[in-house]
Scaffold this active site. Sequence first.
Site, mmCIF file in Angstrom:
data_model
loop_
_atom_site.group_PDB
_atom_site.id
_atom_site.type_symbol
_atom_site.label_atom_id
_atom_site.label_comp_id
_atom_site.label_asym_id
_atom_site.label_seq_id
_atom_site.Cartn_x
_atom_site.Cartn_y
_atom_site.Cartn_z
ATOM 1 C CG ASP A 99 21.156 -20.002 76.161
ATOM 2 O OD1 ASP A 99 20.730 -20.871 76.939
ATOM 3 O OD2 ASP A 99 21.449 -18.840 76.520
ATOM 4 C CB VAL B 224 20.773 -27.056 71.852
ATOM 5 C CG1 VAL B 224 19.850 -28.270 71.827
ATOM 6 C CG2 VAL B 224 22.170 -27.443 71.372
ATOM 7 C CG ASP C 80 17.444 -27.591 76.096
ATOM 8 O OD1 ASP C 80 17.129 -28.600 76.744
ATOM 9 O OD2 ASP C 80 16.614 -26.711 75.773
ATOM 10 N N GLY C 81 19.155 -29.134 78.316
ATOM 11 C CA GLY C 81 19.367 -29.207 79.768
ATOM 12 C C GLY C 81 20.490 -30.163 80.132
ATOM 13 N NE ARG D 24 20.281 -32.180 83.764
ATOM 14 C CZ ARG D 24 19.218 -31.759 83.066
ATOM 15 N NH1 ARG D 24 18.625 -30.615 83.362
ATOM 16 N NH2 ARG D 24 18.733 -32.485 82.077
ATOM 17 C CG ASP E 5 9.583 -26.473 76.849
ATOM 18 O OD1 ASP E 5 10.425 -26.676 75.958
ATOM 19 O OD2 ASP E 5 9.700 -26.909 78.018
#
Length: 220
Positions: A29, A31, A69-70, A74, A91
Amino acid sequence: MLNKYARAFFTRVLTPFAALLLRLGVSPDAVTLIGTAGVMAGALVFFPMGEFFWGTIVITLFVFSDLVDGNMARQAGISSRWGAFLDSTLDRVADGAIFAGFALWYAGRGDDNILCAVAIFCLASGQVVSYTKARGESIGLPVAVNGLVERAERLVISLVAAGLAGLHKFGVPHIDILLPIALWIVAVGSLVTLIQRVVTVRRESAEADAASAASGPADR
Ligand SMILES: CCCCCCCC/C=C\CCCCCCCC(=O)OC[C@H](COP(=O)(O)O[C@@H]1[C@H](O)[C@H](OP(=O)(O)O)[C@@H](O)[C@H](O)[C@H]1O)OC(=O)CCCCCCC/C=C\CCCCCCCC
Ligand SMILES: Nc1ccn([C@@H]2O[C@H](COP(=O)(O)O)[C@@H](O)[C@H]2O)c(=O)n1
Ligand SMILES: [Mg+2]
Ligand SMILES: [Mg+2]
Protein backbone atom coordinates in the site's frame (compact mmCIF):
# COMPACT_ATOMS: atom_id res chain seq x y z
CA MET A 1 -1.19 -5.87 -25.79
CA LEU A 2 1.63 -4.52 -23.59
CA ASN A 3 -0.21 -5.79 -20.54
CA LYS A 4 -0.23 -9.23 -22.13
CA TYR A 5 3.32 -9.35 -23.52
CA ALA A 6 5.44 -6.97 -21.43
CA ARG A 7 4.07 -7.80 -17.97
CA ALA A 8 5.92 -11.13 -17.71
CA PHE A 9 9.21 -9.42 -18.59
CA PHE A 10 8.73 -6.64 -16.03
CA THR A 11 7.63 -9.13 -13.39
CA ARG A 12 10.98 -10.97 -13.80
CA VAL A 13 12.98 -7.73 -13.71
CA LEU A 14 11.15 -6.15 -10.76
CA THR A 15 10.77 -9.23 -8.54
CA PRO A 16 14.16 -8.84 -6.75
CA PHE A 17 13.42 -5.15 -6.06
CA ALA A 18 9.96 -6.01 -4.76
CA ALA A 19 11.52 -8.68 -2.49
CA LEU A 20 14.04 -6.12 -1.19
CA LEU A 21 11.26 -3.66 -0.31
CA LEU A 22 9.40 -6.40 1.57
CA ARG A 23 12.56 -7.27 3.52
CA LEU A 24 12.91 -3.58 4.42
CA GLY A 25 9.40 -3.69 5.88
CA VAL A 26 7.75 -1.56 3.17
CA SER A 27 4.09 -2.43 2.50
CA PRO A 28 2.49 -2.74 -0.96
CA ASP A 29 0.00 0.00 0.00
CA ALA A 30 2.86 2.40 0.79
CA VAL A 31 4.37 1.71 -2.65
CA THR A 32 0.98 2.33 -4.30
CA LEU A 33 0.56 5.64 -2.44
CA ILE A 34 4.12 6.92 -2.90
CA GLY A 35 4.15 5.91 -6.57
CA THR A 36 0.96 7.83 -7.24
CA ALA A 37 2.21 10.89 -5.36
CA GLY A 38 5.44 10.83 -7.41
CA VAL A 39 3.59 10.55 -10.73
CA MET A 40 1.28 13.41 -9.73
CA ALA A 41 4.19 15.62 -8.70
CA GLY A 42 6.09 14.93 -11.94
CA ALA A 43 3.05 15.62 -14.10
CA LEU A 44 1.57 18.61 -12.29
CA VAL A 45 4.82 20.41 -11.46
CA PHE A 46 6.84 19.91 -14.66
CA PHE A 47 4.36 19.48 -17.53
CA PRO A 48 2.47 22.78 -17.04
CA MET A 49 5.86 24.57 -17.26
CA GLY A 50 6.70 22.80 -20.53
CA GLU A 51 9.47 20.78 -18.83
CA PHE A 52 8.49 17.56 -20.58
CA PHE A 53 11.88 15.85 -20.36
CA TRP A 54 12.27 16.24 -16.60
CA GLY A 55 8.59 15.59 -15.97
CA THR A 56 8.82 12.32 -17.87
CA ILE A 57 11.96 11.29 -16.01
CA VAL A 58 10.26 11.87 -12.63
CA ILE A 59 7.07 10.08 -13.73
CA THR A 60 9.03 7.13 -15.15
CA LEU A 61 10.85 6.74 -11.80
CA PHE A 62 7.52 6.39 -10.01
CA VAL A 63 5.13 4.84 -12.54
CA PHE A 64 6.69 1.40 -12.31
CA SER A 65 5.56 1.29 -8.67
CA ASP A 66 2.27 0.13 -10.20
CA LEU A 67 3.96 -3.09 -11.24
CA VAL A 68 5.97 -3.38 -8.00
CA ASP A 69 3.05 -3.08 -5.54
CA GLY A 70 1.14 -6.06 -6.91
CA ASN A 71 4.35 -8.05 -7.24
CA MET A 72 5.09 -7.41 -3.54
CA ALA A 73 1.55 -8.36 -2.51
CA ARG A 74 1.73 -11.63 -4.47
CA GLN A 75 5.22 -12.53 -3.17
CA ALA A 76 4.14 -11.91 0.42
CA GLY A 77 0.81 -13.71 -0.10
CA ILE A 78 -1.10 -10.63 1.05
CA SER A 79 -3.02 -9.71 -2.12
CA SER A 80 -6.29 -8.22 -0.95
CA ARG A 81 -9.52 -6.73 -2.21
CA TRP A 82 -8.56 -3.47 -0.53
CA GLY A 83 -5.20 -3.54 -2.38
CA ALA A 84 -6.93 -4.18 -5.72
CA PHE A 85 -9.32 -1.28 -5.04
CA LEU A 86 -6.52 1.08 -3.95
CA ASP A 87 -4.34 0.14 -6.93
CA SER A 88 -7.06 0.68 -9.54
CA THR A 89 -8.42 3.85 -7.93
CA LEU A 90 -4.99 5.48 -7.70
CA ASP A 91 -4.27 4.45 -11.32
CA ARG A 92 -7.12 6.75 -12.28
CA VAL A 93 -5.65 9.57 -10.15
CA ALA A 94 -2.19 9.17 -11.71
CA ASP A 95 -3.57 9.05 -15.27
CA GLY A 96 -5.72 12.11 -14.56
CA ALA A 97 -2.67 14.05 -13.37
CA ILE A 98 -0.60 13.14 -16.46
CA PHE A 99 -3.19 14.31 -19.00
CA ALA A 100 -4.15 17.30 -16.81
CA GLY A 101 -0.47 18.28 -16.91
CA PHE A 102 -0.53 18.28 -20.72
CA ALA A 103 -3.85 20.18 -20.79
CA LEU A 104 -2.52 22.83 -18.38
CA TRP A 105 0.50 23.38 -20.60
CA TYR A 106 -1.61 23.91 -23.71
CA ALA A 107 -4.10 26.08 -21.77
CA GLY A 108 -1.21 28.26 -20.60
CA ARG A 109 2.15 28.91 -22.22
CA GLY A 110 1.71 26.13 -24.80
CA ASP A 111 -1.21 28.29 -26.06
CA ASP A 112 -3.12 25.78 -28.17
CA ASN A 113 -6.83 25.37 -27.46
CA ILE A 114 -7.24 22.39 -29.78
CA LEU A 115 -4.42 20.41 -28.16
CA CYS A 116 -5.76 21.41 -24.73
CA ALA A 117 -9.09 19.90 -25.76
CA VAL A 118 -7.38 16.77 -27.13
CA ALA A 119 -5.49 16.31 -23.83
CA ILE A 120 -8.76 16.70 -21.88
CA PHE A 121 -10.37 14.17 -24.22
CA CYS A 122 -7.48 11.72 -23.53
CA LEU A 123 -8.01 12.25 -19.79
CA ALA A 124 -11.76 11.71 -19.89
CA SER A 125 -11.80 8.86 -22.41
CA GLY A 126 -9.05 6.98 -20.55
CA GLN A 127 -11.10 7.15 -17.34
CA VAL A 128 -14.24 5.99 -19.15
CA VAL A 129 -12.38 3.13 -20.87
CA SER A 130 -11.27 1.84 -17.47
CA TYR A 131 -14.74 2.44 -16.00
CA THR A 132 -16.41 0.29 -18.69
CA LYS A 133 -14.38 -2.69 -17.52
CA ALA A 134 -14.86 -2.01 -13.81
CA ARG A 135 -18.63 -1.47 -14.16
CA GLY A 136 -19.09 -4.39 -16.54
CA GLU A 137 -17.28 -6.69 -14.12
CA SER A 138 -19.27 -5.30 -11.17
CA ILE A 139 -22.53 -6.41 -12.83
CA GLY A 140 -21.13 -9.89 -13.25
CA LEU A 141 -19.99 -9.79 -16.87
CA PRO A 142 -16.61 -11.13 -18.01
CA VAL A 143 -15.88 -8.07 -20.25
CA ALA A 144 -13.72 -10.37 -22.35
CA VAL A 145 -12.02 -7.63 -24.35
CA ASN A 146 -9.09 -5.39 -23.59
CA GLY A 147 -9.19 -3.28 -26.72
CA LEU A 148 -6.69 -1.42 -28.84
CA VAL A 149 -5.30 1.07 -26.32
CA GLU A 150 -5.23 -0.04 -22.68
CA ARG A 151 -3.65 1.88 -19.86
CA ALA A 152 -0.12 0.64 -20.53
CA GLU A 153 -0.36 1.80 -24.17
CA ARG A 154 -1.81 5.17 -23.12
CA LEU A 155 1.10 5.70 -20.76
CA VAL A 156 3.88 4.43 -23.00
CA ILE A 157 2.74 6.37 -26.10
CA SER A 158 2.25 9.64 -24.26
CA LEU A 159 5.29 9.41 -21.95
CA VAL A 160 7.78 8.33 -24.60
CA ALA A 161 6.55 11.18 -26.82
CA ALA A 162 6.64 13.68 -23.95
CA GLY A 163 10.17 12.63 -22.94
CA LEU A 164 11.43 12.97 -26.50
CA ALA A 165 9.51 16.23 -27.09
CA GLY A 166 11.25 17.60 -24.01
CA LEU A 167 14.56 17.29 -25.86
CA HIS A 168 13.46 20.34 -27.88
CA LYS A 169 14.59 22.46 -24.93
CA PHE A 170 18.07 20.90 -25.30
CA GLY A 171 18.25 22.03 -28.93
CA VAL A 172 16.85 19.04 -30.87
CA PRO A 173 14.85 20.67 -33.69
CA HIS A 174 11.21 19.83 -34.51
CA ILE A 175 11.06 16.95 -32.01
CA ASP A 176 8.34 18.71 -29.99
CA ILE A 177 5.87 17.69 -32.71
CA LEU A 178 5.87 14.17 -31.19
CA LEU A 179 3.68 15.20 -28.25
CA PRO A 180 0.72 16.47 -30.31
CA ILE A 181 0.99 13.37 -32.53
CA ALA A 182 0.95 11.11 -29.46
CA LEU A 183 -2.03 12.90 -27.93
CA TRP A 184 -4.02 12.49 -31.14
CA ILE A 185 -3.08 8.78 -31.30
CA VAL A 186 -4.12 8.24 -27.67
CA ALA A 187 -7.37 10.15 -28.23
CA VAL A 188 -8.39 8.20 -31.32
CA GLY A 189 -7.14 4.89 -29.83
CA SER A 190 -9.08 5.47 -26.62
CA LEU A 191 -12.25 6.19 -28.59
CA VAL A 192 -11.83 2.96 -30.57
CA THR A 193 -11.15 1.05 -27.33
CA LEU A 194 -14.23 2.57 -25.72
CA ILE A 195 -16.39 1.44 -28.64
CA GLN A 196 -14.84 -2.07 -28.53
CA ARG A 197 -15.61 -2.39 -24.81
CA VAL A 198 -19.14 -0.96 -25.03
CA VAL A 199 -19.99 -3.33 -27.89
CA THR A 200 -18.63 -6.26 -25.88
CA VAL A 201 -20.56 -5.30 -22.72
CA ARG A 202 -23.74 -4.83 -24.80
CA ARG A 203 -23.35 -8.34 -26.28
CA GLU A 204 -22.40 -9.97 -22.96
CA SER A 205 -25.30 -8.30 -21.09
CA ALA A 206 -27.79 -9.40 -23.76
CA GLU A 207 -26.49 -12.96 -23.46
CA ALA A 208 -26.54 -12.86 -19.64
CA ASP A 209 -30.06 -11.35 -19.56
CA ALA A 210 -31.30 -13.99 -22.00
CA ALA A 211 -29.73 -16.74 -19.87
CA SER A 212 -31.28 -15.42 -16.64
CA ALA A 213 -34.67 -14.88 -18.33
CA ALA A 214 -34.56 -18.53 -19.28
CA SER A 215 -33.69 -19.65 -15.74
CA GLY A 216 -35.39 -17.07 -13.43
CA PRO A 217 -35.66 -13.35 -12.51
CA ALA A 218 -32.89 -11.04 -13.74
CA ASP A 219 -30.20 -10.18 -11.20
CA ARG A 220 -29.08 -6.54 -11.67
C1 LIG B 1 16.62 10.67 -24.43
C2 LIG B 1 15.32 10.01 -24.37
C3 LIG B 1 14.42 10.63 -23.39
C4 LIG B 1 13.12 9.96 -23.39
C5 LIG B 1 12.74 9.61 -22.06
C6 LIG B 1 11.68 8.60 -22.11
C7 LIG B 1 11.65 7.91 -20.83
C8 LIG B 1 10.74 6.71 -20.83
C9 LIG B 1 9.38 7.05 -21.12
C10 LIG B 1 8.34 6.41 -20.77
C11 LIG B 1 8.26 5.22 -19.98
C12 LIG B 1 6.85 4.92 -19.74
C13 LIG B 1 6.70 3.72 -18.97
C14 LIG B 1 5.27 3.45 -18.67
C15 LIG B 1 5.16 2.18 -17.95
C16 LIG B 1 3.78 1.91 -17.54
C17 LIG B 1 3.79 0.84 -16.54
C18 LIG B 1 2.47 0.70 -15.92
O1 LIG B 1 2.24 1.20 -14.86
O2 LIG B 1 1.56 0.01 -16.59
C19 LIG B 1 0.38 -0.24 -15.91
C20 LIG B 1 -0.25 -1.40 -16.57
C21 LIG B 1 -1.64 -1.71 -16.02
O3 LIG B 1 -1.56 -1.94 -14.65
P1 LIG B 1 -2.82 -2.44 -13.73
O4 LIG B 1 -3.21 -3.84 -14.09
O5 LIG B 1 -2.47 -2.15 -12.33
O6 LIG B 1 -3.96 -1.45 -14.11
C22 LIG B 1 -5.26 -1.82 -14.55
C23 LIG B 1 -5.48 -0.96 -15.77
O7 LIG B 1 -5.18 0.35 -15.44
C24 LIG B 1 -6.93 -1.05 -16.27
O8 LIG B 1 -7.12 0.05 -17.11
P2 LIG B 1 -7.56 -0.14 -18.61
O9 LIG B 1 -6.40 -0.80 -19.30
O10 LIG B 1 -8.77 -0.97 -18.50
O11 LIG B 1 -7.80 1.22 -19.10
C25 LIG B 1 -8.00 -0.93 -15.20
O12 LIG B 1 -9.19 -1.43 -15.77
C26 LIG B 1 -7.70 -1.69 -13.94
O13 LIG B 1 -8.56 -1.20 -12.96
C27 LIG B 1 -6.27 -1.47 -13.47
O14 LIG B 1 -6.04 -2.24 -12.37
O15 LIG B 1 0.65 -2.46 -16.39
C28 LIG B 1 0.93 -3.15 -17.50
O16 LIG B 1 0.25 -3.05 -18.46
C29 LIG B 1 2.10 -4.06 -17.50
C30 LIG B 1 2.95 -3.83 -18.70
C31 LIG B 1 3.79 -2.57 -18.61
C32 LIG B 1 4.55 -2.37 -19.84
C33 LIG B 1 5.48 -1.22 -19.71
C34 LIG B 1 6.27 -1.09 -20.94
C35 LIG B 1 7.29 -0.03 -20.86
C36 LIG B 1 8.05 -0.06 -22.09
C37 LIG B 1 8.89 0.82 -22.44
C38 LIG B 1 9.18 2.02 -21.70
C39 LIG B 1 10.54 2.53 -22.00
C40 LIG B 1 10.64 3.11 -23.33
C41 LIG B 1 11.78 4.01 -23.38
C42 LIG B 1 11.83 4.66 -24.68
C43 LIG B 1 12.87 5.69 -24.73
C44 LIG B 1 12.79 6.38 -26.01
C45 LIG B 1 14.04 6.99 -26.35
N1 LIG C 1 -1.34 -2.13 -2.57
C1 LIG C 1 -1.66 -3.20 -3.31
C2 LIG C 1 -1.53 -3.21 -4.69
C3 LIG C 1 -1.89 -4.32 -5.41
N2 LIG C 1 -2.36 -5.42 -4.78
C4 LIG C 1 -2.73 -6.62 -5.54
O1 LIG C 1 -2.07 -6.66 -6.80
C5 LIG C 1 -3.01 -6.58 -7.87
C6 LIG C 1 -2.52 -5.63 -8.94
O2 LIG C 1 -1.33 -6.12 -9.46
P1 LIG C 1 -0.36 -5.17 -10.34
O3 LIG C 1 0.74 -6.08 -10.75
O4 LIG C 1 -1.18 -4.68 -11.48
O5 LIG C 1 0.09 -4.09 -9.43
C7 LIG C 1 -4.31 -6.12 -7.23
O6 LIG C 1 -5.42 -6.59 -7.94
C8 LIG C 1 -4.22 -6.71 -5.83
O7 LIG C 1 -4.60 -8.06 -5.87
C9 LIG C 1 -2.49 -5.41 -3.40
O8 LIG C 1 -2.94 -6.41 -2.79
N3 LIG C 1 -2.14 -4.29 -2.68
MG1 LIG D 1 -0.18 -2.11 -9.25
MG1 LIG E 1 -2.46 -0.43 -11.27
